[in-house]
Scaffold this motif. Sequence first.
Motif, PDB file in Angstrom:
ATOM      1  N   PHE A   1      33.853  33.538  37.751  1.00 32.97           N
ATOM      2  CA  PHE A   1      34.394  34.726  38.413  1.00 32.97           C
ATOM      3  C   PHE A   1      33.664  35.002  39.723  1.00 32.97           C
ATOM      4  O   PHE A   1      34.282  35.227  40.764  1.00 32.97           O
TER       5      PHE A   1
ATOM      6  N   MET B   1      36.160  34.614  42.816  1.00 36.90           N
ATOM      7  CA  MET B   1      36.720  35.883  43.292  1.00 36.90           C
ATOM      8  C   MET B   1      36.565  36.068  44.803  1.00 36.90           C
ATOM      9  O   MET B   1      37.530  36.431  45.492  1.00 36.90           O
TER      10      MET B   1
ATOM     11  N   VAL C   1      42.436  37.946  36.806  1.00 37.48           N
ATOM     12  CA  VAL C   1      41.836  37.753  38.131  1.00 37.48           C
ATOM     13  C   VAL C   1      42.687  36.818  38.995  1.00 37.48           C
ATOM     14  O   VAL C   1      42.815  37.016  40.212  1.00 37.48           O
TER      15      VAL C   1
END
Length: 372
Positions: free
Chosen positions: A184, A188, A248
Amino acid sequence: MTHLLIARAIQGFAGAFLMPIGRLTVIRMAGTKNLVQAMVWVVTPAAFGIAFGPFLGGIIVHYLNWRWIFLVNVPVCVAVGAMSSFYFRNYRRKNKVPFDFPGFILLGSTAASLLAGIANLTKITADAFIPLGLFAASLSFGLVFVWHARRARHPVIDLKLFANLSYRVSTYAAVPLRIGVASFAFVMPLMLQIPMGLNSLTTGLLMGAAAIGALLSRVVAHRLIKTFGFRGVLLPFTFALSVLTLAVGFVWLTKSLAAIALLILLTGFTRSLVFTSANTASYADLTRCLVNQGVSFAGLVQQLSISLAVGFAAAVLHVRQNITEEPMLTGPDFIWLSVCTGLFALLPVLFFWFLPVNLGKNKVDEQAHLHQ
């Protein structure tokens, strides 16, 4: 590049000592009655640091020179060194044991081959024999180490650790959990900057929401674990974390920065709570004589898993980009990655199911660390 790699190797060498020694010291100072609360304080700042890094990095890159990302560590390390020398107790082992040098070489070769294989995962479509050969070498070294550890009088890692159900389950679950979740922090910022076109400052500010979520988890983590136990916390929140990890990949479809910040905050909160619970559960009923090695091996697994997470994410994006033949990463590429990492984050639920139901409720077993 050579300068950077040498400096990072030295940094990694030093860091490999700091994390397990610091965690072990806290565990010994806290005792079994305060283990859960102590581990909340130990794990959450680490999660906060990982989440706060992109925020601070975005500000530095936007307003200063990128080299300050490295220079800012110097005063922090000096301060931590001074505080450690003042506050830490000088614990020593009563009975000295000889260092298991053959086991150290075998275990180090296992880790080095695995990391080299991870670093070459992007070659899986062109020269697959390179990463596969390195993974085979890592497996071979690992098997020889197991053979050695079963026969050595004082192995560098005692395999009796894995006779403990809580430690075994938590260690096995840590690998897919970190593969699914640690990517992540790597992916991200890429998604916010490439398909969405946000600048480094905005990306850093949005990523700061994960740090806020990590701090909020500290408020409730101790109470939740005491009330529901490790199993009661890990099962639902690990499932929630896998759902958030999957979500996400679809962030680029929205233009709402508030929605993105909320998703990042929830991910930071859930991730911190899961890691706090999982790390504490692994030590909750270890005997005193195994705590040292348990902390050291957990640190090794943690670092390897994070490296594997980044390598896995890069390999998935690389393979996807080769299929689409696009010169730049696109939004759908991140959807594919989120599906893969979301499934990895879901796997630990199967492991956590086997944790003792009462482990962590009310108070940790006071006799666990007293038993020699």
